[in-house]
Design a protein around this motif. Sequence first.
Motif, PDB file in Angstrom:
ATOM      1  N   ILE A  77       0.864  -1.181   0.000  1.00 63.60           N
ATOM      2  CA  ILE A  77       0.000   0.000   0.000  1.00 63.60           C
ATOM      3  C   ILE A  77       0.899   1.230   0.000  1.00 63.60           C
ATOM      4  O   ILE A  77       1.698   1.423   0.919  1.00 63.60           O
ATOM      5  CB  ILE A  77      -0.927   0.012   1.227  1.00 63.60           C
ATOM      6  N   GLY A  78       0.756   2.051  -1.050  1.00 68.16           N
ATOM      7  CA  GLY A  78       1.587   3.243  -1.181  1.00 68.16           C
ATOM      8  C   GLY A  78       0.792   4.502  -0.864  1.00 68.16           C
ATOM      9  O   GLY A  78      -0.240   4.764  -1.467  1.00 68.16           O
ATOM     10  N   PHE A  79       1.278   5.272   0.086  1.00 68.24           N
ATOM     11  CA  PHE A  79       0.654   6.537   0.481  1.00 68.24           C
ATOM     12  C   PHE A  79       1.327   7.678  -0.281  1.00 68.24           C
ATOM     13  O   PHE A  79       2.372   7.491  -0.890  1.00 68.24           O
ATOM     14  CB  PHE A  79       0.781   6.719   1.994  1.00 68.24           C
ATOM     15  N   PRO A  80       0.747   8.875  -0.236  1.00 66.02           N
ATOM     16  CA  PRO A  80       1.360  10.009  -0.947  1.00 66.02           C
ATOM     17  C   PRO A  80       2.794  10.245  -0.487  1.00 66.02           C
ATOM     18  O   PRO A  80       3.080  10.285   0.708  1.00 66.02           O
ATOM     19  CB  PRO A  80       0.460  11.186  -0.577  1.00 66.02           C
ATOM     20  N   GLU A  81       3.678  10.414  -1.455  1.00 63.74           N
ATOM     21  CA  GLU A  81       5.098  10.562  -1.132  1.00 63.74           C
ATOM     22  C   GLU A  81       5.451  11.960  -0.642  1.00 63.74           C
ATOM     23  O   GLU A  81       6.505  12.153  -0.059  1.00 63.74           O
ATOM     24  CB  GLU A  81       5.940  10.199  -2.353  1.00 63.74           C
ATOM     25  N   ASN A  82       4.547  12.928  -0.867  1.00 64.77           N
ATOM     26  CA  ASN A  82       4.844  14.289  -0.420  1.00 64.77           C
ATOM     27  C   ASN A  82       4.566  14.483   1.068  1.00 64.77           C
ATOM     28  O   ASN A  82       4.757  15.576   1.583  1.00 64.77           O
ATOM     29  CB  ASN A  82       4.071  15.310  -1.257  1.00 64.77           C
ATOM     30  N   LEU A  83       4.120  13.441   1.764  1.00 63.12           N
ATOM     31  CA  LEU A  83       3.872  13.514   3.208  1.00 63.12           C
ATOM     32  C   LEU A  83       4.951  12.735   3.949  1.00 63.12           C
ATOM     33  O   LEU A  83       5.462  11.728   3.461  1.00 63.12           O
ATOM     34  CB  LEU A  83       2.505  12.921   3.540  1.00 63.12           C
ATOM     35  N   ARG A  84       5.276  13.195   5.137  1.00 61.54           N
ATOM     36  CA  ARG A  84       6.235  12.480   5.974  1.00 61.54           C
ATOM     37  C   ARG A  84       5.551  11.286   6.627  1.00 61.54           C
ATOM     38  O   ARG A  84       4.351  11.304   6.907  1.00 61.54           O
ATOM     39  CB  ARG A  84       6.794  13.408   7.052  1.00 61.54           C
ATOM     40  N   ASP A  85       6.330  10.243   6.878  1.00 56.48           N
ATOM     41  CA  ASP A  85       5.779   9.020   7.468  1.00 56.48           C
ATOM     42  C   ASP A  85       5.171   9.262   8.848  1.00 56.48           C
ATOM     43  O   ASP A  85       4.178   8.641   9.213  1.00 56.48           O
ATOM     44  CB  ASP A  85       6.875   7.954   7.590  1.00 56.48           C
TER      45      ASP A  85
END
Length: 149
Positions: A77-85
């Motif tokens: 599951i890939g979340f938006p990359e522009n957000l920090r974990d």
Amino acid sequence: MKFNWGTGIVMAFAMFISFIGYLVIKMNTNEIYQHDLVTEDYYKKELDLQQKIDNAAAAATMDYSIKVKQRVEGLLIGFPENLRDDQIKGSVYMYNPSNKKLDFTTAIKLEGSKMLIPSKHLLEGRWDIEINWEVNQIPYYFKTKLMLQ
């Protein structure tokens, strides 16, 4: 007693009705033939539907798209990359329509904006995936259906 067509038809109907009655009773009482296709709290979950719609719309307006891909090691599951974990919090609910014993919920634990659900938790077949997540206390929602092979 004389056996004729009328007697034969009545006996055939009686045997057919007995057979159907036996099948109905066996299918409803035997644990092997479970046919639960809805969730336990169906009506309660339907009341939350508008909130989910609003949260999904909020994710669409922010262009927060989630990608779900099947890999050999599990479900990625890939979340938006522009957000920090550390900004993303929430849970992933995996729902199997054919067997409620396989349903489970897991907390979101990201490694580089991606999360892996190991294949040992997933059987082949259809799965509904619901992701309730939030960024800076703003809730978002994502739902998809997936056929695992």
